[in-house]
Design a protein around this motif. Structure first.
Motif, PDB file in Angstrom:
ATOM      1  N   UNK A   1       0.821  -1.216   0.000  1.00 37.28           N
ATOM      2  CA  UNK A   1       0.000   0.000   0.000  1.00 37.28           C
ATOM      3  C   UNK A   1       0.857   1.269   0.000  1.00 37.28           C
ATOM      4  N   UNK A   2       0.371   2.318  -0.670  1.00 40.22           N
ATOM      5  CA  UNK A   2       1.050   3.620  -0.629  1.00 40.22           C
ATOM      6  C   UNK A   2       0.027   4.681  -0.249  1.00 40.22           C
ATOM      7  N   UNK A   3       0.464   5.679   0.491  1.00 46.24           N
ATOM      8  CA  UNK A   3      -0.450   6.735   0.949  1.00 46.24           C
ATOM      9  C   UNK A   3       0.340   8.030   1.101  1.00 46.24           C
ATOM     10  N   UNK A   4       0.183   8.934   0.110  1.00 48.84           N
ATOM     11  CA  UNK A   4       0.932  10.195   0.084  1.00 48.84           C
ATOM     12  C   UNK A   4      -0.020  11.388   0.080  1.00 48.84           C
TER      13      UNK A   4
ATOM     14  N   UNK B   1       3.605   6.828  12.592  1.00 51.66           N
ATOM     15  CA  UNK B   1       2.523   6.639  11.628  1.00 51.66           C
ATOM     16  C   UNK B   1       2.783   7.275  10.271  1.00 51.66           C
ATOM     17  N   UNK B   2       3.598   8.345  10.245  1.00 51.98           N
ATOM     18  CA  UNK B   2       3.876   8.956   8.939  1.00 51.98           C
ATOM     19  C   UNK B   2       5.215   9.679   8.983  1.00 51.98           C
ATOM     20  N   UNK B   3       5.743   9.908   7.783  1.00 49.89           N
ATOM     21  CA  UNK B   3       7.038  10.577   7.645  1.00 49.89           C
ATOM     22  C   UNK B   3       6.854  11.850   6.835  1.00 49.89           C
TER      23      UNK B   3
ATOM     24  N   UNK C   1      14.586  18.555   9.215  1.00 54.99           N
ATOM     25  CA  UNK C   1      14.742  17.673   8.061  1.00 54.99           C
ATOM     26  C   UNK C   1      13.697  16.571   8.089  1.00 54.99           C
ATOM     27  N   UNK C   2      13.940  15.497   7.329  1.00 56.44           N
ATOM     28  CA  UNK C   2      12.982  14.389   7.239  1.00 56.44           C
ATOM     29  C   UNK C   2      12.767  13.761   8.619  1.00 56.44           C
ATOM     30  N   UNK C   3      11.488  13.647   9.042  1.00 57.61           N
ATOM     31  CA  UNK C   3      11.165  13.233  10.411  1.00 57.61           C
ATOM     32  C   UNK C   3       9.921  12.354  10.418  1.00 57.61           C
ATOM     33  N   UNK C   4       9.919  11.337  11.316  1.00 59.76           N
ATOM     34  CA  UNK C   4       8.732  10.496  11.507  1.00 59.76           C
ATOM     35  C   UNK C   4       7.911  11.005  12.685  1.00 59.76           C
TER      36      UNK C   4
ATOM     37  N   UNK D   1       7.350  15.630   0.578  1.00 55.20           N
ATOM     38  CA  UNK D   1       6.246  14.663   0.564  1.00 55.20           C
ATOM     39  C   UNK D   1       5.877  14.294   1.990  1.00 55.20           C
ATOM     40  N   UNK D   2       4.671  13.730   2.135  1.00 49.96           N
ATOM     41  CA  UNK D   2       4.248  13.111   3.390  1.00 49.96           C
ATOM     42  C   UNK D   2       3.809  11.696   3.040  1.00 49.96           C
ATOM     43  N   UNK D   3       4.321  10.727   3.778  1.00 43.00           N
ATOM     44  CA  UNK D   3       4.036   9.331   3.467  1.00 43.00           C
ATOM     45  C   UNK D   3       3.578   8.606   4.726  1.00 43.00           C
ATOM     46  N   UNK D   4       2.432   7.909   4.631  1.00 42.06           N
ATOM     47  CA  UNK D   4       1.933   7.149   5.776  1.00 42.06           C
ATOM     48  C   UNK D   4       2.646   5.807   5.858  1.00 42.06           C
ATOM     49  N   UNK D   5       2.856   5.316   7.088  1.00 44.45           N
ATOM     50  CA  UNK D   5       3.409   3.971   7.303  1.00 44.45           C
ATOM     51  C   UNK D   5       2.236   3.012   7.464  1.00 44.45           C
ATOM     52  N   UNK D   6       2.430   1.773   7.084  1.00 48.27           N
ATOM     53  CA  UNK D   6       1.329   0.815   7.165  1.00 48.27           C
ATOM     54  C   UNK D   6       1.614  -0.292   8.161  1.00 48.27           C
ATOM     55  N   UNK D   7       0.590  -0.645   8.946  1.00 54.68           N
ATOM     56  CA  UNK D   7       0.676  -1.735   9.905  1.00 54.68           C
ATOM     57  C   UNK D   7       0.005  -2.953   9.281  1.00 54.68           C
TER      58      UNK D   7
END
Ligand SMILES: [Zn+2]
Length: 731
Positions: free
Chosen positions: A417-420, A475-477, A508-511, A546-552
């Motif tokens: 899955x991808x979620x941006x 949950x997201x980056x 910078x890039x952070x979760x 970008x913003x990207x969700x992580x998937x469980x």
């Protein structure tokens, strides 16, 4: 009062702009609305001016009482109702909500099969965002009637109604219309209240702060308009994006060409057109910039008469010279590129972003999957991106003259899955930053090192299309797309209008973890720059890529809600009070990808005042997205101090330990006592200070009993009036 200011040089424009008056600036002159203090400021500049209307209230009253030949609020609503009733097959009245004073925010949509969303280009004409510009509502409500009565009779109109979805929204600001004033009933200029590059103009409280703005925004969100015309009066001019910045927008060429079509098909001798910012003057928070910047629509302000309230003998004239141009826009909204985007496996429509060349992107319709974008004849490349699907690009699409190129896409689901980020919903760069290109679409979709730099102290809100679910881990980056990491704060919300809750800061890039906010999920993410660095340079502020969700994978239980029920055996006020027995209810939701089975939940506290009586009742098995509640009886000792906070640990596991997590729950016992009781005997009181933005610090105080109490008491006011912010702050 209404004042005309003559502007001869760039210096004149600059002098006027610095005063930030309410009103409109046109080529060569401005029309501003002033209170007496502001007239003094205008005098001090030495600019040439003329008072057009000394007493606006009396003027509005005169218009209301003498010009019966205008359609008034009740007439317009009645005409819309009667068209919808008489022509139900092609005309539907759609309610968006209510104005500040409770009037209808309502539009008519006209199309064949009007109750069904079809693969058709959609087009919007709205009027009356400024309530005193009377011709605007006339154009739109008369067009509703014109289309209805000519359907089946006039061949061109019949064809257009059959192949387009035509929206007509006569009164964006019905309260302003009734009172014949520019503003809504909260005194806000609604054409400065829009979220794309909002900057606090026209008395706006915040991005999309007014119900009238929210109503039209939701309509735009759900309907991708190819062309969106907003009618105004005060000059004769087509004002195109951008209004907030001087350089050309990426879609400049075809917007200008289509403005030329409106001009040449209309009955005006010479209806000029150009970019709002340079042809008229820079403004922030306009509907045109938002509908273009957020949705990629061709969106413009159509200024149709020099008089805001022309003599009633001219109503028909202005309407009649606009008819052929409005019909032409309906026709042209079907030209360019179009098609349908579907899932290659199921055939279902896909909500996708449509990128044509390097123009601002548009969106597919969520019910049908169709897209439509006006471009000039030529050869084009279209790329479709969508959450959960592989991207697809088609090149060498040839758009004919006076027609469209149809390109359908069947997208393959991605293996993982991808979620941006899906839509750029709102933003502010304080005082603008023209040194940066303002590439807002750069932060949508997957990380690609193409950024939107959010500006020093700037912020933006990204719509993720559907909620990111809270899981046990991050949950997201948030991705920053260049080599120099910059600082920001990240906020999340379930609604575009907030409330936004912080989930922490990053460099910078952070979760981030949504559970920090206490929310079970979040669809809208707000990035706020930390204010380091320079303001007026390229790439100022955090560079959002970008913003990207992580998937469980598997089950994923979160606490959706928890609350006290003291209706049985307690006093029923929804709070646990000292000496009271009540049930603590806990609602769990499965935010995972698999069913949660055999849920085991235990609750503990080591709080000396709290007794837990027995065990939590059982939770049912939960499929993905489902919720269920359970409860346990608890007792608070009579000795519990009122306002005491009790913390509980909730252990949750399921699927034989495949998932486990511990949640912290907190409740307040009783009613908290008042902790701060500040008597403002001096002003500012000890330990406080005042500050003001934009127009300086204007706080004053007086020792009188004007507030209705016993003298001396402090009364706070700012004088002279200011458009800036004023704050009373503790040290
Ligand atoms: Zn206007």
């Amino acid at each position: 009062m209404e004042v005309r200011v003559n502007l001869y040089t760039n210096e004149d424009y600059q002098k006027l702009a610095e005063l930030r008056f309410n009103g409109d600036v046109y080529p060569g002159f401005a029309r501003v609305y002033l209170i007496p203090d502001e007239l003094e400021k205008l005098k001090a500049t030495g600019l040439e001016y003329e008072i057009l209307v000394p007493d606006l209230e009396a003027h509005s009253k005169m218009i209301r009482e003498t010009k019966e030949q205008w359609h008034w609020y009740d007439d317009i609503i009645a005409l819309m109702d009667s068209c919808a009733t008489t022509f139900p097959d092609i005309c539907k009245k759609v309610m968006f909500g209510q104005s500040v004073e409770g009037r209808q925010l309502t539009a008519c949509v006209i199309s064949d099969n009007v109750d069904i969303e079809e693969n058709e280009p959609e087009i919007m004409f709205d009027g009356g965002i400024h309530g005193d510009e009377l011709c605007c509502s006339e154009n739109t409500v008369r067009m509703i009637r014109h289309l209805c009565v000519n359907y089946g009779i006039d061949q061109e109109i019949t064809e257009l109604v059959n192949t387009r979805e035509i929206w007509l929204y006569p009164m964006v600001n019905p309260d302003g219309r009734v009172h014949v004033v520019r503003y809504n009933a909260n005194g806000v200029d609604l054409n400065r209240d829009w979220g794309y590059m909002w900057d606090g103009w026209g008395g706006s409280w915040g991005a999309y702060s007014q119900p009238e703005t929210k109503a039209l925004r939701q309509c735009m969100y759900n309907h991708q308009f190819v062309v969106h015309t907003t009618y105004h009066a005060g000059t004769e001019y087509i004002s195109c994006p951008w209004s907030y910045r001087p350089d050309h927008c990426p879609d400049y060429n075809h917007i200008m060409q289509l403005a030329g079509v409106y001009s040449s098909t209309s009955g005006y001798a010479n209806l000029e057109y150009g970019q709002g910012c340079t042809g008229m003057y820079p403004i922030n928070g306009s509907s045109k910039d938002t509908n273009y910047g957020m949705m990629g629509s061709i969106s413009w302000s159509m200024e149709i008469s020099y008089d805001k309230q022309p003599p009633t003998s001219q109503i028909y004239y202005y309407w009649s010279i606009n008819i052929p141009a409005m019909i032409a826009m309906m026709e042209y909204s079907g030209y360019g590129v179009e098609g349908v985007v579907t899932d290659a496996e199921t055939g279902d429509p896909v909500q996708a972003i449509v990128w044509v060349n390097d123009y601002f992107p548009t969106y597919t319709d969520k019910e049908v999957g169709d897209y439509h974008k006006y471009v000039l004849p030529g050869t084009y490349t279209i790329t479709i991106t969508a959450n959960g699907y592989e991207s697809q690009t088609v090149t060498d699409i040839v758009v004919p003259s006076m027609g469209s190129a149809v390109t359908d896409f069947q997208l393959q689901p991605t293996a993982e899955p991808t979620h941006y980020g899906y839509k750029f919903s709102a933003s502010q760069i304080p005082d603008n930053n023209y040194a940066d290109e303002g590439n807002t679409p750069g932060c949508l979709g997957a990380p690609d090192n193409i950024n939107y730099s959010i500006g020093k102290n700037g912020w933006c809100i990204i719509d993720m299309q559907y909620p990111i679910l809270d899981g046990p881990y991050n949950d997201f980056t948030v991705f920053e797309g260049d080599d120099s990491p910059e600082g920001f704060t990240c906020y999340v919300s379930q609604s575009i209008d907030g409330p936004f809750v912080s989930v922490g800061t990053g460099i910078g890039t952070t979760e981030f973890n949504i559970s920090v906010s206490g929310l079970p999920d979040a669809q809208f993410i707000k990035i706020y720059d930390d204010g380091d660095g320079s303001a007026n340079v390229a790439d100022a502020g955090f560079d959002l890529d970008a913003i990207s969700a992580e998937f469980i994978q598997g089950p994923n239980l979160v606490v959706d809600n928890y609350y006290i029920d003291d209706s049985i055996g307690g006093n029923g006020d929804g709070k646990l009070d000292p000496g009271e027995n009540a049930d603590l209810y806990i609602v769990l939701r499965n935010n995972g990808t698999e069913t949660a089975e055999n849920i085991i939940a235990d609750i503990y506290t080591n709080d000396q005042y709290i007794t837990i009586n027995g065990q939590l009742t059982d939770f049912a098995d939960l499929e993905p997205g489902q919720i269920d509640s359970a409860y346990v009886n608890i007792f608070a000792s009579l000795l519990t101090p009122a306002g005491h906070q009790t913390d509980f640990d909730l252990d949750v596991s399921c699927n034989n330990g495949a998932f486990s997590n511990t949640f912290l729950l907190s409740i307040i016992i009783g009613t908290p006592p008042i902790l701060v009781d500040e008597h403002f005997d001096t002003f500012p009181p000890d330990g406080w200070y005042t500050e003001g933005a934009n127009n300086g610090n204007n706080w004053q105080s007086s020792n009188s009993n004007n507030a209705g109490g016993v003298a001396p008491e402090a009364e706070f006011y700012w004088s002279p009036s200011t458009l800036g912010q004023q704050r009373l702050v503790t040290n």
